[in-house]
Design an enzyme around this catalytic site. Sequence first.
Site, mmCIF file in Angstrom:
data_model
loop_
_atom_site.group_PDB
_atom_site.id
_atom_site.type_symbol
_atom_site.label_atom_id
_atom_site.label_comp_id
_atom_site.label_asym_id
_atom_site.label_seq_id
_atom_site.Cartn_x
_atom_site.Cartn_y
_atom_site.Cartn_z
ATOM 1 N N GLN A 218 0.314 -5.736 -4.737
ATOM 2 C CA GLN A 218 0.981 -6.644 -5.687
ATOM 3 C C GLN A 218 0.512 -6.352 -7.127
ATOM 4 O O GLN A 218 0.118 -5.233 -7.397
ATOM 5 C CB GLN A 218 0.730 -8.117 -5.314
ATOM 6 C CG GLN A 218 1.467 -8.574 -4.065
ATOM 7 C CD GLN A 218 0.820 -8.154 -2.769
ATOM 8 O OE1 GLN A 218 -0.349 -8.372 -2.566
ATOM 9 N NE2 GLN A 218 1.574 -7.537 -1.890
ATOM 10 N N ASP B 241 4.656 -2.987 -7.530
ATOM 11 C CA ASP B 241 5.463 -1.763 -7.508
ATOM 12 C C ASP B 241 5.189 -0.847 -8.701
ATOM 13 O O ASP B 241 6.084 -0.144 -9.173
ATOM 14 C CB ASP B 241 6.976 -2.097 -7.475
ATOM 15 C CG ASP B 241 7.334 -2.935 -6.266
ATOM 16 O OD1 ASP B 241 6.715 -2.712 -5.208
ATOM 17 O OD2 ASP B 241 8.213 -3.796 -6.386
ATOM 18 N N LYS C 189 0.950 2.193 -7.440
ATOM 19 C CA LYS C 189 -0.474 2.219 -7.062
ATOM 20 C C LYS C 189 -0.738 3.223 -5.938
ATOM 21 O O LYS C 189 -1.732 3.939 -5.947
ATOM 22 C CB LYS C 189 -0.907 0.810 -6.588
ATOM 23 C CG LYS C 189 -0.757 -0.251 -7.671
ATOM 24 C CD LYS C 189 -1.066 -1.646 -7.156
ATOM 25 C CE LYS C 189 -0.014 -2.241 -6.245
ATOM 26 N NZ LYS C 189 1.259 -2.602 -6.876
ATOM 27 N N GLY D 156 13.957 -3.467 0.452
ATOM 28 C CA GLY D 156 15.172 -2.765 0.032
ATOM 29 C C GLY D 156 15.928 -3.458 -1.102
ATOM 30 O O GLY D 156 16.975 -3.004 -1.532
ATOM 31 N N GLY E 104 4.336 -2.448 -0.502
ATOM 32 C CA GLY E 104 5.047 -1.247 -0.072
ATOM 33 C C GLY E 104 4.607 -0.100 -0.959
ATOM 34 O O GLY E 104 4.949 -0.068 -2.132
ATOM 35 N N HIS E 105 3.794 0.786 -0.416
ATOM 36 C CA HIS E 105 3.230 1.865 -1.236
ATOM 37 C C HIS E 105 3.783 3.210 -0.760
ATOM 38 O O HIS E 105 3.737 3.513 0.424
ATOM 39 C CB HIS E 105 1.708 1.837 -1.154
ATOM 40 C CG HIS E 105 1.120 0.577 -1.728
ATOM 41 N ND1 HIS E 105 -0.199 0.258 -1.651
ATOM 42 C CD2 HIS E 105 1.706 -0.443 -2.396
ATOM 43 C CE1 HIS E 105 -0.410 -0.912 -2.249
ATOM 44 N NE2 HIS E 105 0.737 -1.360 -2.706
HETATM 45 P P1 IMO Z 1 3.284 -3.902 -3.957
HETATM 46 O O1 IMO Z 1 1.917 -3.787 -3.341
HETATM 47 C C1 IMO Z 1 6.410 -6.320 -5.765
HETATM 48 C C2 IMO Z 1 6.626 -10.548 -4.596
HETATM 49 C C3 IMO Z 1 7.854 -10.958 -3.806
HETATM 50 C C4 IMO Z 1 8.005 -12.392 -4.290
HETATM 51 C C5 IMO Z 1 6.568 -12.859 -4.425
HETATM 52 C C6 IMO Z 1 6.048 -13.663 -3.232
HETATM 53 O O2 IMO Z 1 4.294 -3.001 -3.387
HETATM 54 O O3 IMO Z 1 3.168 -3.822 -5.451
HETATM 55 P P2 IMO Z 1 5.271 -12.909 -0.790
HETATM 56 O O4 IMO Z 1 6.019 -12.234 0.310
HETATM 57 O O5 IMO Z 1 4.073 -12.160 -1.282
HETATM 58 O O6 IMO Z 1 4.934 -14.340 -0.490
HETATM 59 O O7 IMO Z 1 6.331 -12.966 -2.020
HETATM 60 O O8 IMO Z 1 5.785 -11.689 -4.581
HETATM 61 N N1 IMO Z 1 5.861 -9.416 -4.034
HETATM 62 C C7 IMO Z 1 5.892 -8.164 -4.523
HETATM 63 N N2 IMO Z 1 6.633 -7.618 -5.522
HETATM 64 N N3 IMO Z 1 5.517 -5.550 -5.120
HETATM 65 C C8 IMO Z 1 4.756 -6.077 -4.136
HETATM 66 O O9 IMO Z 1 3.758 -5.387 -3.539
HETATM 67 C C9 IMO Z 1 4.957 -7.433 -3.774
HETATM 68 N N4 IMO Z 1 4.402 -8.246 -2.845
HETATM 69 C C10 IMO Z 1 4.949 -9.459 -3.032
HETATM 70 O O10 IMO Z 1 8.961 -10.157 -4.138
HETATM 71 O O11 IMO Z 1 8.590 -12.413 -5.575
HETATM 72 MG MG MG Z 2 5.666 -1.590 -3.796
#
Ligand code: IMO
Ligand code: MG
Length: 425
Positions: A220, A13, A16, A298, A40-41
């Site tokens: 991530q 988050d 990116k 959310g 989530g972008h």
């Molecule tokens: P973006 O691309 C923030 C976190 C989840 C959880 C851990 C494992 O938007 O930066 P998962 O569903 O991947 O097995 O969950 O990783 N997580 C993220 N946190 N941004 C994300 O993606 C995330 N994708 C997974 O909250 O702690």
């Molecule tokens: Mg995100």
Amino acid sequence: MPAYAVIGAQWGDEGKGKIIDFLAENAAIVARYSGGNNAGHTVVNEGGTFKLHLVPSGICWPHTMNVIGNGVVVDPDVLIKEINENNLVPNRLSVSDRAHLIMPYHVVIDQLEEQRRGDAALGTTGRGVGPAYVDKVSRQGIRVGELLDAEDLNLRLTKIVGFKNELITKIYGGDPVDLDNIFEQTRKWASELAPYIKPVENLVAAAIDKKENVIVEGAQGALLDLDHGTYPFVTSSNPTVGGTLTGLGMGPNSYGGVAGVFKAYCTRVGAGPFPTEIHGEQGNRIREMAGEFGVTTGRARRIGWFDGVAAKYSARVNGFDGMIITRLDTLDGWDEIKICVAYEIDGVRTDQFPVDSVMLDRAKPIYESVTGWTESTRSITRPNQINQGAKAYLNKLEKVVGIPVKIVSTGPHRKETLVLEDLMS
Ligand code: IMO
Ligand code: MG
């Protein structure tokens, strides 16, 4: 000229999507290499606001090909929805035939596993991402290209679904998934997705050969990396730079640069150690001001000060040559801003990031403070508009992390971007 990776440097988050939409103006290809629709972008530009989970953030530029690489796990329903919502066509988007599918039973198992963990739940996004990667590694996965051969796929699915249903019903006490339903779904996915399925690795290689810009889009963040993150509170893939090579089938010499996207503070969603977490009023202030709620689930994000120890570690693991700082404007108006420069663990000061989560949980942040600023940095786009306080904060970040700040984001809109140094030169 060649490839540029833009990688999440914290716990995801970091913004990116916004940065990649900005940079994609000069890119022939934007390519995702890892994760799935746990991402989530958010992209905001003249065309509106776009919330993307699977398709790359270059989709708003008509000349840019968007590629989903072999390292990604693909929920076909989500892909079809994003194709339709964004009017994408096969010359704007391709998905690797070797990417793995997130099947309905993966989503079921992800949620059942979290329930079973109880108090020790990881806080996954519940999208089936972890179980899909488990199947990839245990060689029970189904690849996107297999959708194109119904006969073979049905044979494999019959065996796999039988096994999954035993797991779901006998171990987790859940309701079985329906094999015929899944057969039917795969036919629908095949007919809708067939024109998009390609050996995308060849497209990326050809663009690099032609010296066209390829932006490699992280999902991530480094601290959620399966190998280098805060295990077991991590995702099931490699968002760090190594994942770009396996996830797109390219070599390291293709790279012209690797940039890390950092928020001006830190956030984390889900469970796991977070040394600089701010509890109470100050954290709420940032959360409310910046709307720190997950795009995918959310959930309220946990908030913390900038963690320089974690940032330096992230820079080393990825070989970053530049920082992109987002949400600087969220820190406008604070009297004092803290930066964590070291930890104290069991009475000992260290500036090394302990990758062991139990030890990291005991880390107490040691802060240095900079004086805040009252002037707004919102929407500024030129270096001479940065006030002295904000400049001092950015300089401090550069000193702590040891790499230059090249881009600063000063608002969610594509236009609200300040370039200090060209990333792709
Ligand atoms: P973006 O691309 C923030 C976190 C989840 C959880 C851990 C494992 O938007 O930066 P998962 O569903 O991947 O097995 O969950 O990783 N997580 C993220 N946190 N941004 C994300 O993606 C995330 N994708 C997974 O909250 O702690
Ligand atoms: Mg995100």
